[in-house]
Each structure stands twice: as C-alpha cells, then as structure tokens.
Write a protein that holds these residues in place. Structure first.
Motif, short mmCIF file in Angstrom:
data_model
loop_
_atom_site.label_atom_id
_atom_site.label_comp_id
_atom_site.label_asym_id
_atom_site.label_seq_id
_atom_site.Cartn_x
_atom_site.Cartn_y
_atom_site.Cartn_z
N GLU A 103 -26.37 62.19 -31.54
CA GLU A 103 -26.90 63.36 -30.86
C GLU A 103 -26.91 64.57 -31.79
N ASN A 104 -28.04 65.28 -31.73
CA ASN A 104 -28.23 66.52 -32.51
C ASN A 104 -28.07 66.28 -34.01
N SER A 105 -28.48 65.12 -34.50
CA SER A 105 -28.39 64.84 -35.93
C SER A 105 -29.59 65.38 -36.70
N GLY A 106 -30.72 65.55 -36.03
CA GLY A 106 -31.91 66.02 -36.71
C GLY A 106 -32.62 64.95 -37.51
N LEU A 159 -21.84 77.90 -31.83
CA LEU A 159 -22.14 76.52 -32.22
C LEU A 159 -21.34 75.54 -31.38
N PHE A 215 -22.87 75.30 -27.98
CA PHE A 215 -24.10 74.51 -27.98
C PHE A 215 -23.82 73.01 -28.05
N LEU A 216 -22.85 72.62 -28.85
CA LEU A 216 -22.55 71.20 -29.02
C LEU A 216 -21.86 70.62 -27.79
N THR A 217 -21.09 71.40 -27.08
CA THR A 217 -20.32 70.89 -25.94
C THR A 217 -21.00 71.12 -24.59
N ASP A 262 -24.48 71.62 -24.12
CA ASP A 262 -25.91 71.38 -24.10
C ASP A 262 -26.27 70.43 -22.95
N ARG A 263 -27.34 70.77 -22.22
CA ARG A 263 -27.85 70.00 -21.09
C ARG A 263 -26.87 69.89 -19.93
N VAL A 303 -25.11 76.39 -21.67
CA VAL A 303 -25.29 76.41 -23.11
C VAL A 303 -25.50 77.84 -23.62
#
Length: 544
Positions: free
Chosen positions: A139-142, A232, A235-237, A239-240, A269
């Motif tokens: 997840e969120n690796s781009g 940050l 956002f990582l924890t 999100d959605r 988020v």
C-alpha cells in the motif's frame, strides 16, 4: 507428375472420378475417448495409402509381443493388470508449486537509494509446465505491482528450451526476459513434491532488507523542537477511514422549510467534513448529491479576525483558532455547521468502534425517530394491516416456519357453554379448538335436536385478543388461560370452559414450566372425574 494410384490416371482436370462405392460422407472425428478422457485420434490409413513409418513400427512391435510367450511367470495374472491411463492435465490439475524470491531493481538519479529489493512469488503449474510471477502489492508504494509476468512457458535459453520443475531449486537464479530472480524459499506442498521426486532442496534463504526502507525507519536529525503532529503518520494510518453520522437538517425556521435527512462524513486523513443529502424516490427534488463540499470547518475564530470578510474570501488557518474534531460530533446532540443545525441521531459501526477506542468517555446513544403508524381499522389482522404502512406493495407477514412444522396438526380442544342472559342460549354446547401451529382459535357449535338453532361453524380460525388489551399492542389468549371453569370473552360473547380433551392435559404437562399450576390442577381434577364416571370422554381421549 503425380499419379492417382486408385485409378492409374494423372491428377489433371477431367481425369478424376467420384468413388461410386463411397457411402459415408460425414466429417471424421478428431477426438476419441479412452477411460473417460478425450484424446486426439491418429488419422486412419485409407485404401491404397501407405501407413507412416511410426505406425508400421508400432504394429510390428504389437505383433511380436502377441506371438512371444514368456518363459518364466513371476506372479499371478491378477497382478499383471496395467493401471488406468490418466492424462497429465487430469493428474496434475490444480497442482501448483509456489516459490518465493526477489529481484533487485536499479534506481538511477537518486541520492538516497541505488537499488530496490522487490519480493516476488513464482508459481509453477504442473498440468502444462507454465509459470507466472507476481509481486505482492504494498500500500502507498507508488510502484506498479501485481502480476509481473502472465502465465506462460518461460524460455530457458536461446535454443528454445523452457523451464521445467526439475530446473527449480532454492538459492538459484532464475533469469527470465533479462531479469534475474533469486529463489529463496518455497511452501510445504512444494517441498513435499520435490522431495518425493528425488530432488534435494537447498537451505532456504531470507530476503535481504531494502536499504531505503531501513533509511526511512531511522529518525532524521533535527535541530528544532519536533512537532507533536505528524501529517505523514496521519496519512499512512488514517487514509480511507471515514466517520459517518446520520443526521436531520432542521430547516423548519425558513419559508417552506422542513426536516431533511443528511449524512455527515468526517475524513480522518485530513480532518475535513462533507455533508450529503439522502434523497427519497419521488420526492420531487433534484438529486444533488452534496449539500456541503468537503472542507475543514472552523469552530472558533480568533478575535482579531472578526472584521475579516469570510463571505468573500477563504478562511485560512491564521484566522481560525480551532477546527471541528471528531469529539465535537456526538450522537444525540445538535451541531451547528455553517449556520445550519444538524441533529445527530445515529452512526455506523466503524464510527462506534472508533469512539469506543479513542473516546471511551463519550457515550453513543442512537436516537430513533418515532415511527408514525396509523391506527388499526379492524379489517384483517393487525400484521396484514401493518404491511400496507411499510411498503407500497404489501407483502404477507413472515411466519414462524419452525413452529408451524413442529406443531402441525396439533390441536387443543375444549368443551364450552355460552354464558348469556337469553334463555334460548341455555343448553348450547360448543367445541373450542386452539391450533398450536399459528395460535389461532376456532369455535364449532354442536347441533342439538329440536333446539331451533342451526349448528356448525360459529367462528373462523382467528387470533382472539384478551379483554382490556389495546389495539396497537394486543395480548392474545394462550393455552395458559384455558382452565376448566374459566370464562373466555370472544368478541363480546362469553364462553365458560367445562371440559377438555385428554391430549390437552398431556401436552400442558410436557410444557408445565410455561403453564400456571391453577390451570393444570383444574384439568387434572376434571379429567380424573371423567375417568371415574366415564361421561365426557372415551378411552381414546376424544370428546363425545
């Protein structure tokens, strides 16, 4: 020039003739069935054609084996039976070997990393020797992850050979289309299969750690006081993850105002709020989905920013002292957002779990709006009339099917007399039947000779409410109320129970924990008298 061997004529126009003796003109079959499996059929040799060399050798071997007789018999003929033929696509169906590995991807023009370590999963399908390579998505690796190489037979070298399961082992490098995959581990099924085929697996290895991930985990040196809020991390924890509240927009103060249902969504988020209308079908309103766009809502403004023209310019964080947070949205309270009042009456399951974990002192009590049901008009049963209020096309009310199956054809029968001031009603006897499958009661009047009253059905099967119960919440009669000598009021008619069937006492004793002792004692006393005198019931327990 080729010659037609069948007729001795050259293959030229006008020199070919149709075979008059041919009778089968169907298209030949290309598949044959052997032991229940479809297999390709070898072409048959026609008249005048020479069979292939391989077919000649096979026929020669078969003839030699049929003529040759063995000199020594090592076992009985029962053990010489060959096993059934099973094709490979059936024997190895859904059998897959799974290996774990990784490959290194070079990173150009970056001062923080030189390469990336990307783990992969290698699947080998035994049914057709095909392979596919997948990369587990992060997840969120781009990165574009997932299926790297679709299922196919992977080339092994430039000579056209393909990889076989015998070529795979732990610790080896698998070069596919210019990418070098290093195999590290395998699952238990793969290890068991390889060892059963006589292949010794190497020791499993571990996937090396990505140096960039290790660099990210180290705290960066800072020369100022670190901030308590990390965007940050949020956002990582978060999100959605959205908190959803069900509310009522109180707009009754305005002209033609009313109360409308809305949904308030709080995005964790970035702490933004969005309000959506809940549109009902045939409401006559345009289906605009959003009542208020997603934005951060100021809760308290700074004193120095009072003359700020908020209706013209956007409000920045410099003019806001505090924004709305999740603790400001409590179920059962009214929240004022941008001049509008919203009553929060409920929330979804995720919101309840979030508040119980992060705000245990906040108590969530959903408030359900009162359901307006019109009064019962007396037509039909109460359950049938209620269905007209629940849906436009009424459906029959649901029944307890288990109770109906268990108590099918189980009836409790009582003898009753009519308690009336009219002298013509004296001597009238009734059979009151209580059906255990649906708790309904029917009354049948026994005909009496020269009484002037026609007997027969007195009351259809229906549920009888007790006197004094309300129409909205009726209380119906049950077997616990039917004691010998009790008076039952049925739609302004009073009946006195004088006798009962033997099955009534047998059934009520089986459920004695639900029946009052007074009812059981009256039945035992009455049926005991009947057994002595034998006037009201026969030996089989049937009312006479």
């Amino acid at each position: 020039m080729s010659v037609n061997t069948g007729h001795g004529l050259p293959f030229l126009p006008g020199y070919t003739f149709r075979d008059a003796t041919k009778s089968a003109f169907h298209r030949p079959q290309t598949l044959t069935y052997r032991n229940g499996y479809a297999l390709p059929r070898r072409p048959t040799v026609g008249i005048g054609q020479t069979p292939l060399l391989s077919e000649q050798l096979i026929q020669q071997e078969i003839s030699e084996l049929s003529i040759e007789t063995p000199d020594i018999t090592y076992c009985s003929s029962s053990h010489n039976k060959t096993s059934d033929f099973i094709p490979a696509h059936v024997a190895f169906d859904k059998k897959v070997l799974r290996f774990y590995g990784y490959f290194q991807e070079d990173v150009l023009y970056s001062a923080e990393e030189r390469y990336r370590v990307r783990p992969v999963i290698i699947y080998y399908y035994l049914e057709d020797d095909s392979m596919c390579i997948n990369e587990p998505p992060v997840e969120n690796s781009g990165l574009s992850q997932g299926k790297l190489i679709k299922r196919q037979r992977l080339p092994k070298n430039e000579r056209g050979e393909h990889y076989h399961w015998k070529d795979l082992n732990l610790g080896m490098d698998l070069e596919v289309y210019g990418v070098n995959y290093h195999v590290t581990q395998c699952d238990a099924h793969t290890q068991e299969f390889m060892e059963s085929e006589g292949i010794v697996l190497n020791e499993p290895e571990s996937i090396p750690v990505d140096p960039y991930i290790t660099h990210r985990n180290k705290p960066q040196p800072s020369f100022i006081t670190p901030s308590n809020f990390d965007e940050l991390h949020q956002f990582l924890t978060m999100d959605r993850k959205v908190l959803r509240f069900f509310a009522l927009w109180d707009n009754a103060d305005t002209l033609y105002g009313e109360t409308r249902p809305v949904t308030i969504q709080y995005y964790l988020v970035d702490d933004t709020v969005e309000i959506r209308e809940v549109h009902a079908p045939n409401s006559g309103r345009d289906a605009f989905p959003i009542l208020m766009r997603r934005q951060r809502l100021p809760k308290r403004m700074r004193e120095a920013s009072d003359p700020f023209p908020r209706c013209v310019l956007e409000v920045s964080s410099q003019e806001v002292d505090e924004y709305y947070s999740p603790k400001d949205f409590q179920v059962g309270e009214t929240v004022k957002l941008l001049g509008r009042r919203f009553l929060l009456y409920d929330c979804d399951g995720f919101t309840k779990a979030y508040f119980q974990k992060n705000y245990p002192d906040v108590e969530i009590k959903p408030k359900e709006g009162p359901k307006k049901v019109p009064p019962y008009n007396g037509f039909g049963s109460l359950e049938d009339s209620l269905q007209n209020c629940l849906s436009l096309v009424p459906e029959p009310p649901k029944k307890n099917m288990i109770k109906m199956l268990e108590n099918d054809q189980k009836v409790l029968r009582y003898v009753a007399t009519l308690d009336s001031q009219n002298p013509q009603d004296e001597g009238r006897r009734f059979i009151l039947s209580y059906f255990l499958s649906d708790d309904m009661i029917s009354i049948f009047e026994k005909p009496t000779r020269n009484s002037g009253i026609i007997g027969g059905k007195f009351l259809e099967k229906t549920r009888i409410p007790k006197p004094g119960s309300t129409v909205e919440n009726p209380e119906f009669y049950s077997p616990a109320d039917f004691a010998v000598g009790a008076t039952i009021e049925v739609f302004s008619h009073r009946f006195v129970l004088t006798d009962a069937d033997h099955y009534v006492l047998k059934y009520l004793e089986s459920v004695s924990d639900q029946i009052p002792c007074k009812t059981l004692d009256s039945l035992r006393q009455r049926l005991g008298i009947h057994q002595d005198k034998g006037t009201a019931a026969d030996q089989n327990g049937t009312l006479v």
